[in-house]
Design an enzyme around this catalytic site. Structure first.
Site, PDB file in Angstrom:
ATOM      1  N   LYS A 111      44.065  34.934  28.851  1.00  0.00           N
ATOM      2  CA  LYS A 111      45.121  36.058  28.399  1.00  0.00           C
ATOM      3  C   LYS A 111      44.499  37.019  27.409  1.00  0.00           C
ATOM      4  O   LYS A 111      44.799  38.093  27.409  1.00  0.00           O
ATOM      5  CB  LYS A 111      46.283  35.130  27.688  1.00  0.00           C
ATOM      6  N   LYS A 191      45.542  31.017  42.136  1.00  0.00           N
ATOM      7  CA  LYS A 191      46.794  30.157  42.415  1.00  0.00           C
ATOM      8  C   LYS A 191      47.940  30.936  42.224  1.00  0.00           C
ATOM      9  O   LYS A 191      47.752  32.297  41.641  1.00  0.00           O
ATOM     10  CB  LYS A 191      46.983  29.382  40.892  1.00  0.00           C
ATOM     11  N   LYS A 194      53.005  34.723  38.811  1.00  0.00           N
ATOM     12  CA  LYS A 194      53.912  35.949  38.702  1.00  0.00           C
ATOM     13  C   LYS A 194      53.015  37.097  38.504  1.00  0.00           C
ATOM     14  O   LYS A 194      53.010  38.420  38.889  1.00  0.00           O
ATOM     15  CB  LYS A 194      54.762  35.954  37.863  1.00  0.00           C
TER      16      LYS A 194
HETATM   17  P1  TYM Z   1      54.852  28.220  33.461  1.00  0.00           P
HETATM   18  O1  TYM Z   1      56.157  28.754  33.163  1.00  0.00           O
HETATM   19  O2  TYM Z   1      53.731  29.056  33.728  1.00  0.00           O
HETATM   20  O3  TYM Z   1      55.128  27.122  34.667  1.00  0.00           O
HETATM   21  C1  TYM Z   1      56.104  26.383  35.029  1.00  0.00           C
HETATM   22  C2  TYM Z   1      55.504  25.027  35.555  1.00  0.00           C
HETATM   23  O4  TYM Z   1      55.174  25.313  37.109  1.00  0.00           O
HETATM   24  C3  TYM Z   1      53.904  24.926  37.258  1.00  0.00           C
HETATM   25  N1  TYM Z   1      53.233  25.972  38.101  1.00  0.00           N
HETATM   26  C4  TYM Z   1      52.506  25.628  39.233  1.00  0.00           C
HETATM   27  N2  TYM Z   1      52.322  24.528  39.855  1.00  0.00           N
HETATM   28  C5  TYM Z   1      51.560  24.629  41.103  1.00  0.00           C
HETATM   29  N3  TYM Z   1      51.157  25.715  41.527  1.00  0.00           N
HETATM   30  C6  TYM Z   1      51.069  26.795  40.921  1.00  0.00           C
HETATM   31  N4  TYM Z   1      50.515  27.986  41.436  1.00  0.00           N
HETATM   32  C7  TYM Z   1      51.923  26.929  39.646  1.00  0.00           C
HETATM   33  N5  TYM Z   1      52.148  27.838  38.855  1.00  0.00           N
HETATM   34  C8  TYM Z   1      53.080  27.290  37.960  1.00  0.00           C
HETATM   35  C9  TYM Z   1      53.180  24.941  35.869  1.00  0.00           C
HETATM   36  O5  TYM Z   1      52.158  24.126  35.986  1.00  0.00           O
HETATM   37  C10 TYM Z   1      54.263  24.481  35.064  1.00  0.00           C
HETATM   38  O6  TYM Z   1      54.429  22.970  34.923  1.00  0.00           O
HETATM   39  N6  TYM Z   1      53.217  26.546  29.152  1.00  0.00           N
HETATM   40  C11 TYM Z   1      53.867  26.175  30.172  1.00  0.00           C
HETATM   41  C12 TYM Z   1      55.511  26.120  29.583  1.00  0.00           C
HETATM   42  C13 TYM Z   1      55.706  25.124  28.608  1.00  0.00           C
HETATM   43  C14 TYM Z   1      55.570  23.662  28.841  1.00  0.00           C
HETATM   44  C15 TYM Z   1      55.930  23.017  27.558  1.00  0.00           C
HETATM   45  C16 TYM Z   1      55.400  22.996  29.975  1.00  0.00           C
HETATM   46  C17 TYM Z   1      55.999  25.174  27.340  1.00  0.00           C
HETATM   47  N7  TYM Z   1      56.132  24.047  26.654  1.00  0.00           N
HETATM   48  C18 TYM Z   1      55.883  21.630  27.437  1.00  0.00           C
HETATM   49  C19 TYM Z   1      55.119  21.444  29.764  1.00  0.00           C
HETATM   50  C20 TYM Z   1      55.715  20.957  28.370  1.00  0.00           C
HETATM   51  C21 TYM Z   1      53.999  27.584  31.103  1.00  0.00           C
HETATM   52  O7  TYM Z   1      53.612  28.522  30.946  1.00  0.00           O
HETATM   53  O8  TYM Z   1      54.425  27.153  32.270  1.00  0.00           O
END
Ligand code: TYM
Length: 324
Positions: A111, A191, A194
């Site tokens: 990032k 992967k 968005k």
């Molecule tokens: P975020 O919003 O990017 O994604 C949400 C969830 O989706 C999963 N994910 C994927 N799994 C498989 N293949 C993909 N291409 C893919 N893209 C996204 C992510 O692994 C996630 O589980 N930092 C986190 C949000 C967060 C969080 C937390 C998660 C904040 N606090 C506490 C767990 C516990 C995030 O940006 O996820």
């Protein structure tokens, strides 16, 4: 009592990567233990954004999560900024988090490389994530593979705080991964994400998903329809494994290796199965959007339950740390 916690950013429409890596699993395990699922709007402000858009996306994400099957009677779904203890605990955790651990996080480096001016929030992002999880003293965190490193950091934070202020107070949270822990984008390059524009959104119409699936990358060695393919290197085959029944997956494998089906034939079958899974979710979303007060009440109840759990943790944290 084990607890489940996970979060998702309200950074646009929920895509099938989020769904298969995390949200579908949340629905399956929501009532196994006490569970909390959080829309992490405070995490979404570390990059430039429009306040009105954030508000809209937070609501849209909540609607999608309920439509996908999270049930307010069985779990707590809430918005992070509605529970102020997240930011309080984050500040506290800054004091037990080594800077070096933050600087070596892959997502921070990626990032930071994309931004002209790097804000401190990007560096501290995983500290807030540790606070999210540990505020509920959760030990199970259902996520996709890209969150595993952030969870390692959460364990470091828990360990450091415990060593200083109270042995075993915070459990060391563990990721719960699924076979679909890493869904690749339609470009087959990286992967699904968005920010890369290689997604299929959960709310897209069958016409929209077909327009994206049709040109999606398959086995690059399969140039002509008569070339036999290798499903193991094909992203469409991976999606079949996620959306199609087992017998179909076996059939796809056979037809690909023998060049019986062309890639378009194979994609048509995937499209039908994907549409069958998404259609009821979309229908529920449609129904719910007619009753916005239902959504507001469900988020309100979720936040109330989260606040109760959060207040109890913070009472003990404050006491252990010598705050008056
Ligand atoms: P975020 O919003 O990017 O994604 C949400 C969830 O989706 C999963 N994910 C994927 N799994 C498989 N293949 C993909 N291409 C893919 N893209 C996204 C992510 O692994 C996630 O589980 N930092 C986190 C949000 C967060 C969080 C937390 C998660 C904040 N606090 C506490 C767990 C516990 C995030 O940006 O996820």
């Amino acid at each position: 009592m084990p607890r489940i916690f996970s979060g998702i950013q309200p950074s646009g429409e929920l895509h099938i990567g989020n769904y298969l890596g995390a949200v579908k699993n949340w629905v399956q395990i929501q009532s196994l233990h006490e569970s909390f699922f959080c829309i992490v709007d405070l995490h979404a402000i570390t990059v430039p954004y429009e306040p009105a858009v954030l508000r809209e996306r937070t609501q849209a994400m909540a609607l999608t999560l309920f439509a996908a099957g999270l049930d307010p009677a069985r779990t707590s779904v809430f918005v992070q900024s509605a529970v102020r203890e997240h930011t309080e605990l984050q500040w506290i955790f800054n004091s037990v988090t080594p800077l070096g651990e933050l600087e070596r996080q892959t997502q921070f480096k990626e990032k930071a490389a994309r931004q002209e001016q790097v804000m401190a929030g990007i560096l501290n992002y995983p500290v807030l994530q540790a606070a999210d999880i540990l505020l509920y003293r959760a030990d199970v965190v259902p996520v996709g593979e890209d969150q595993v490193q952030h969870l390692e950091l959460s364990r470091v934070v828990a360990r450091n705080w415990n060593a200083r202020f109270g042995a075993n107070f915070f459990p060391e949270p563990k990721p719960l991964l699924t076979p679909t822990r890493r869904i690749m984008g339609l470009d087959g390059q990286a992967k699904m994400s968005k920010s890369l524009g290689n997604t299929i959104g959960l709310m897209e119409t069958p016409e929209q998903t077909w327009a994206k699936l049709r040109p999606a990358v398959t086995d690059p060695a399969r140039v002509k329809k008569t070339d036999p393919g290798n499903p193991d290197v094909c992203n469409i085959f991976q999606l079949h494994k996620a959306f199609s029944p087992e017998a179909t997956v076996a059939e796809v494998d056979r037809q690909c290796r023998s060049a019986g089906w062309g890639c378009i034939d194979c994609k048509k079958v995937l499209h039908a199965n994907m549409t069958a899974e998404l259609a009821p979710i979309q229908a529920r979303a449609q129904e719910m959007s007619a009753k916005p007060e239902g959504l507001r009440d469900a988020l309100g109840d979720g936040a109330a339950k989260a606040r109760t759990a959060a207040a109890e943790t913070m009472r003990q944290v404050r006491d252990a740390m010598g705050f008056a």
